[in-house]
Write an enzyme that holds these catalytic residues in place. Structure first.
Site, mmCIF file in Angstrom:
data_model
loop_
_atom_site.group_PDB
_atom_site.id
_atom_site.type_symbol
_atom_site.label_atom_id
_atom_site.label_comp_id
_atom_site.label_asym_id
_atom_site.label_seq_id
_atom_site.Cartn_x
_atom_site.Cartn_y
_atom_site.Cartn_z
ATOM 1 N N ASP A 66 -13.613 76.662 33.673
ATOM 2 C CA ASP A 66 -14.467 76.842 32.496
ATOM 3 C C ASP A 66 -13.888 76.202 31.238
ATOM 4 O O ASP A 66 -14.615 76.002 30.259
ATOM 5 C CB ASP A 66 -14.709 78.329 32.230
ATOM 6 C CG ASP A 66 -15.720 78.935 33.193
ATOM 7 O OD1 ASP A 66 -16.499 78.174 33.799
ATOM 8 O OD2 ASP A 66 -15.726 80.167 33.344
ATOM 9 N N LYS A 102 -16.292 87.381 28.770
ATOM 10 C CA LYS A 102 -17.652 87.285 29.305
ATOM 11 C C LYS A 102 -17.714 87.729 30.763
ATOM 12 O O LYS A 102 -18.609 88.496 31.159
ATOM 13 C CB LYS A 102 -18.137 85.845 29.159
ATOM 14 C CG LYS A 102 -19.547 85.586 29.640
ATOM 15 C CD LYS A 102 -19.866 84.097 29.468
ATOM 16 C CE LYS A 102 -21.219 83.749 30.050
ATOM 17 N NZ LYS A 102 -21.455 82.291 30.023
#
Length: 438
Positions: free
Chosen positions: A315, A21
């Site tokens: 994350d 991403k």
């Protein structure tokens, strides 16, 4: 949509997770302002990245999206080819998109409004507004949160800026602004953050200077088209790494995952806890290292998470805390206050969900204490956070009964085919609406 899980009998097989991403965001932005045509393979077709694509298209970038092949074909408009968009640019749920675009747009000869969904409109932006203002940008916002009105200034001035806290998004925002500034822009960070922007600038032939703590760019250069293949996202792979680790009888292989050293915290920490993880077939392509990752079930022990691993794992903490929940002993996480200003307050969301599944979890101002135990079945809320939703889907592989996870539509922002791949390796996850389920 909700997720419902039933316990797994073990994970097996080989899968390739979607493209990274972070790299997808940065790659499409840079090739849009490069000279020439670039093909981007492995682009993540998640909602966050497609919001970036849409924003660039609205400013005149020619981007062909071949969604079923995860390919973009981009005809760059050059450094000065962007045009004023006809309306506000909607970044959806993406903090990365709004912060990177802010850096790009600060030096344009037109004004822009950046906005997003209700979650994004609570995310802190002072961390980029202040240094961009030092460069000569003018940005209006209410309460230092989106929407942001950016008054473009083609006469930005380079600065030497010491980041108060390490942040790849802030660093990248300022480097993008530095491409349009007079003189040199140097960013110094207190600890290494992910360096995808620097690697991509090199891939697209932009000169930069880098040492252990600082990165500098000079304005006035050009980016040159250069095809790129994006590796699998280690943040997405982490869900399967943890699921296979905690579920007896599991052995899986994840192919061609990005193994950038600034992203390896989750593997480092799981190995400290006793995980059986093997990284093989290491290669480097387009300046980014990739490898296959083989994971087998292992018994874990709780640990005190070292401070130097926090930024490298930021994350992945939602799913790492699932591993901690079934480890023997206590796991302590501190120095992770940044988790409270993600898509939701991830510390509060994880503590709430773990407690509902029978785990002793205590919230700290900057972290959490988890006493490993047995996951029970139950119902938890994702709080519209994609990583919380997928983390509790992983918990469902080992829980004593079905787990229902509320509000999982947001998984499409980062991992549109999560359920498909989860079931392919034996995780037993089903998307349901209403009160239905297994």
């Amino acid at each position: 949509m909700d997720y419902q899980t039933i316990p797994s009998q073990g994970l097996s097989g080989e899968i390739c997770v979607p493209g990274d991403k972070s790299i997808s965001h940065r790659a499409v932005l840079l090739v849009a302002i490069a000279e020439g045509q670039t093909q981007v393979d492995g682009f993540l077709m998640g909602a966050d990245n497609l919001a970036m694509v849409s924003a660039l298209q609205q400013m005149g970038a020619s981007i062909q999206v071949i969604e079923d092949e995860n390919i973009l074909v981009v005809e760059g408009v050059g450094m000065t080819g962007l045009q004023a968009p006809p309306e506000a640019l909607d970044c959806g749920n993406s903090g990365t998109a709004i912060r990177l675009l802010s850096g790009l747009l600060a030096g344009q000869p037109f004004n822009t409004v950046l906005t997003g969904d209700s979650s994004l409109q609570r995310r802190p932006m002072k961390r980029i507004i202040d240094p961009l203002t030092l460069m000569g940008a003018k940005i209006d916002s209410t309460g230092n949160v989106p929407p942001l009105k950016i008054y473009g200034n083609p006469r930005l001035t380079g600065i030497h800026y010491q980041l108060p806290m390490a942040s790849a998004q802030v660093k990248s925002c300022l480097l993008l602004a530095g491409l349009y500034a007079r003189g040199k822009t140097c960013i110094t960070e207190p600890a290494p953050s992910r360096d995808h922007t620097e690697r991509l600038l090199k891939h697209f032939h932009y000169t930069l200077q880098k040492d252990k703590q600082s990165i500098c760019v000079s304005g006035g250069g050009k980016l040159k088209a250069n095809d790129i293949s994006i590796p699998g996202d280690i943040s997405s792979a982490a869900f399967f790494i943890v699921a296979a680790t905690i579920t007896p009888g599991s052995a899986i292989r994840l192919c061609r995952v990005g193994v950038n050293p600034t992203r390896l915290g989750v593997i480092n920490l799981l190995k400290m806890m006793g995980a059986d993880i093997e990284v093989t077939h290491y290669t480097e392509k387009n300046e980014e290292p990739t490898a296959d990752i083989t994971v087998r079930h292992a018994r874990l022990k709780g640990i005190d998470i070292p401070p130097d691993q926090v930024l490298l794992t930021i994350d992945e903490f939602p799913v790492l805390l699932i591993a901690a929940a079934v480890a023997q002993g206590k796991t302590v996480l501190r120095d992770a206050a940044e988790l409270r200003v993600k898509e939701t307050d991830r510390i509060a969301a994880m503590v709430d969900g773990l407690q509902k599944l029978g785990i002793a979890a205590e919230s700290l101002p900057d972290g959490v204490i988890i006493q490993g135990g047995t996951l029970e079945g139950g119902e938890v809320n994702s709080y519209d956070d994609h990583r919380i939703a997928m983390a509790f889907a992983v918990a469902g592989t080992l829980a004593k009964g079905p787990v229902r996870i509320r509000n999982c539509d947001n998984v499409k922002t980062s991992f549109p085919n999560f359920v498909e791949l989860a079931n392919e390796v034996g995780m037993n996850v089903k998307g349901v609406r209403g009160r239905g389920g297994f």
